[in-house]
Write a protein that holds these residues in place. Structure first.
Motif, mmCIF file in Angstrom:
data_model
loop_
_atom_site.group_PDB
_atom_site.id
_atom_site.type_symbol
_atom_site.label_atom_id
_atom_site.label_comp_id
_atom_site.label_asym_id
_atom_site.label_seq_id
_atom_site.Cartn_x
_atom_site.Cartn_y
_atom_site.Cartn_z
ATOM 1 N N THR A 312 -11.093 2.882 12.242
ATOM 2 C CA THR A 312 -9.942 2.336 12.974
ATOM 3 C C THR A 312 -8.992 3.411 13.503
ATOM 4 N N GLN A 316 -5.770 2.436 15.771
ATOM 5 C CA GLN A 316 -4.418 2.604 15.244
ATOM 6 C C GLN A 316 -3.559 3.437 16.189
ATOM 7 N N LYS A 320 -0.244 2.287 18.088
ATOM 8 C CA LYS A 320 0.970 3.070 17.823
ATOM 9 C C LYS A 320 1.628 3.535 19.118
ATOM 10 N N VAL A 365 -6.915 -2.696 10.012
ATOM 11 C CA VAL A 365 -5.828 -2.981 10.943
ATOM 12 C C VAL A 365 -5.625 -4.490 11.002
#
Length: 490
Positions: A312, A316, A320, A365
């Protein structure tokens, strides 16, 4: 003439904690003498070619096992015994054989057996001492003395991505036929290039090198030229890049040409290889492109090299940074697929995606979105072969990120992995594919830029990041000149 054909193929990442069991072969492709009754995939293309060519000549054909598993850790002892045993049993039952052709991988490792292909071919030779034995190999193979000793012919894919499987199958059949009829007497020699790396053959110096190999095959008495790229994520002493040359009854010529070609590759080592940017560098580069889709390869989570396929790290970072208009896949997450099946198309749910398989997977996630489509028993093309995808889900996150999730561990080969689900890749700013190189040709055709990225994960493409314990570090790039103490100057 009586021809025997079979396939046994997986690529073993000895660093992976995921065992390769018989169930993994059953999940991907396991047939007992019936593979040529179905459409071909990469590793059964050869069986189709060999059967068609043999039957056109009036030969008898005995078709045995076709077993393929997605790369992971070592094949279990019981699975290997069963698969090898089926091939050997079928050989025993076949009677007198003139030609045995096997499509293997070349980098299969089992519990207690580091060289499965050498072990199998030695067993075949013991049973068929007078038959012509030829094997086709993936170019990411470990070329071993046991294979060379047991076989009359060894021919590898020349292209990476592998879009020449059928071409190589025709080549090995023609040479086997000529050998069986006494027209030629093949002998082979190999040369250790003292290199471990990845080589994309579709552009630049490596494209020129492949063309040079093909030109050498037109010279007098040279029957075949192959380059074993090697499979870097196997901690075995024989891992590495080797040239193999087959000639007609001229071992000295084979040895000289193999050395000549190997020296050329080593001399061009910096030109035929590359270093890969990390994730921050790759995303910064992608942000500078404004004229169409950018494809970013999540190389280190390529299940085709034994990675988990559920990492992930890139996702991520996309979340972000607030990136939108992104498509990403394939995420191997059977649990998430099951939740989507339970909820059904059109449902809005929160998924805990990825980060489940092993330490290299990263963290799960939690992401909310809509299940746009679910499809079962779909596939994607790798060259002429159609590779399975299992059950596939298009999950559209609330921030506009489109994710492709499936329950069969496999890398991305083709845009159709996304497009057949309904995603228009031409409208995306960024397309993230979990793959090393196999995606390259079809995705390059639809994108403005392709970025290869050394993401965090199990199969980092920068060779110096691989920590070998059993493989001696007498190769480039671990050392700049592994030939330093030898008489040959480079």
């Amino acid at each position: 003439m009586h021809l025997f054909i079979a396939t046994l193929s997986t690529e073993t990442n000895t660093f992976s904690p995921l065992p390769t069991s018989l169930q993994n072969y059953e999940d991907y492709f396991l047939r007992h003498g019936t593979a040529t009754q179905e459409p071909p995939n990469l590793m059964t293309e050869a069986l189709h070619v060999w059967r068609e060519r043999a039957e056109a000549l009036g030969w008898q054909v005995t078709e045995s096992l076709a077993a393929i598993a997605e790369p992971a850790g070592r094949t279990t002892k019981s699975a290997y015994a069963a698969l090898k045993g089926e091939i050997i049993d079928d050989l025993n039952k076949a009677g007198q054989l003139d030609v045995v052709l096997l499509q293997l991988h070349g980098a299969m490792v089992a519990e207690g057996v580091d060289d499965c292909e050498g072990d199998i071919t030695q067993a075949v030779r013991a049973l068929c001492p007078n038959a012509v034995i030829g094997i086709g190999l993936d170019l990411h193979c470990h070329l071993t003395p046991a294979m060379e000793d047991a076989c009359d012919l060894i021919i590898m894919f020349k292209e990476y991505p592998h879009d020449d499987a059928s071409d190589r199958a025709h080549e090995i059949f023609e040479l086997a036929q000529r050998t069986a009829t006494g027209e030629i007497k093949p002998v082979m020699a190999s040369y250790d290039c003292r290199m471990i790396s990845l080589y994309l053959t579709k552009e630049g110096a490596m494209r020129d090198f492949v063309q040079h190999m093909q030109a050498l095959e037109q010279e007098h008495n040279i029957l075949s030229v192959s380059l074993a790229h090697g499979f870097p994520w196997a901690d075995l002493e024989e891992v590495g890049t080797r040239v193999l040359v087959i000639t007609d009854a001229d071992h000295e010529l084979a040895a000289n040409k193999a050395q000549e070609l190997g020296r050329r590759l080593f001399a061009e080592r910096h030109a035929v290889t590359r270093q890969y940017p990390d994730l921050d560098e790759a995303l910064a580069l992608a942000a500078t492109v404004t004229d169409g889709p950018v494809v970013l390869a999540d190389m280190s989570d390529n299940s085709g090299a034994g990675a988990p396929g559920d990492a992930t790290y890139v996702l991520q970072e996309v979340l972000k940074r607030g990136l939108t208009n992104v498509a990403s896949g394939l995420y191997w997450d059977p649990m998430a697929v099951r939740f989507c099946l339970d909820a059904g198309e059109g449902a809005e749910i929160t998924l805990r995606l990825g980060g489940k398989v092993e330490s290299a997977s990263g963290s799960p996630v939690d992401i909310r979105g809509r299940i746009m489509r679910i499809a079962d028993n779909v596939g994607q093309h790798l060259g002429a072969g159609l590779e399975p995808l299992g059950t596939v889900v298009w999950f559209q996150a609330e921030n506009g990120v489109d994710l492709i999730i499936n329950n069969l561990r496999i890398q991305v080969y083709h845009p159709e992995a996304f497009e057949q689900m309904g995603i228009d890749l031409s409208q995306k700013s960024l397309i993230v594919v979990k793959s090393l190189f196999h995606f390259y040709t079809p995705f390059a055709a639809i994108s403005s830029k392709v970025i290869f990225c050394a993401t965090p994960g199990r199969v980092n493409p920068n060779i110096n990041e691989i920590v070998y314990q059993d493989r001696a570090l007498d190769f480039w790039p671990a050392v700049e000149n592994p030939f330093e103490n030898e008489a040959v100057a480079y």
